[in-house]
Design an enzyme around this catalytic site. Sequence first.
Site, short mmCIF file in Angstrom:
data_model
loop_
_atom_site.label_atom_id
_atom_site.label_comp_id
_atom_site.label_asym_id
_atom_site.label_seq_id
_atom_site.Cartn_x
_atom_site.Cartn_y
_atom_site.Cartn_z
N LYS A 144 0.83 -1.20 0.00
CA LYS A 144 0.00 0.00 0.00
C LYS A 144 0.86 1.25 0.00
CE LYS A 144 -3.87 -2.24 0.28
NZ LYS A 144 -4.65 -2.36 -0.91
N CYS A 145 0.33 2.31 -0.60
CA CYS A 145 1.03 3.59 -0.58
C CYS A 145 1.16 4.06 0.87
CB CYS A 145 0.27 4.63 -1.41
SG CYS A 145 0.98 4.79 -3.06
N PRO A 146 2.29 4.62 1.21
CA PRO A 146 3.33 5.17 0.36
C PRO A 146 4.50 4.23 0.10
CG PRO A 146 3.74 5.92 2.57
CD PRO A 146 2.50 5.04 2.62
N ILE A 147 4.39 2.95 0.42
CA ILE A 147 5.52 2.02 0.28
C ILE A 147 6.09 1.98 -1.15
CG2 ILE A 147 6.28 -0.38 0.56
CD1 ILE A 147 5.80 1.22 3.20
N ASP A 185 -1.70 -0.92 -5.93
CA ASP A 185 -2.48 0.01 -5.10
C ASP A 185 -2.90 1.17 -5.99
OD1 ASP A 185 -3.59 1.69 -3.25
OD2 ASP A 185 -1.78 1.95 -2.06
#
Length: 89
Positions: free
Chosen positions: A25-28, A52
């Site tokens: 998932k963001c921000p990954i 995502d």
Amino acid sequence: MTSSQATSAGSAQPPALTIDALGKKCPIPIIMLADQINYVPLNAIVEVLADDPAAFTDIPAWCRLKSHRHVASYELPQRGWAIHVRRNY
């Protein structure tokens, strides 16, 4: 592979590095891109694989903020996108 935002320049150069952020998932995905973009030569392409929906819009926005170039985004057959970023500095 269908193109969502493709340019001829993006399809001409293969990626120097592929970052697999599928399932993250963001921000990954952006953190992974920021961490690894300096490991490729100038003007090289980094491909970020992400599913995502936030990554689809956030990675091009990150490119504008950081002065790198969003080259293209391609839909992946299974899910998500391959987002191509050109290292500008």
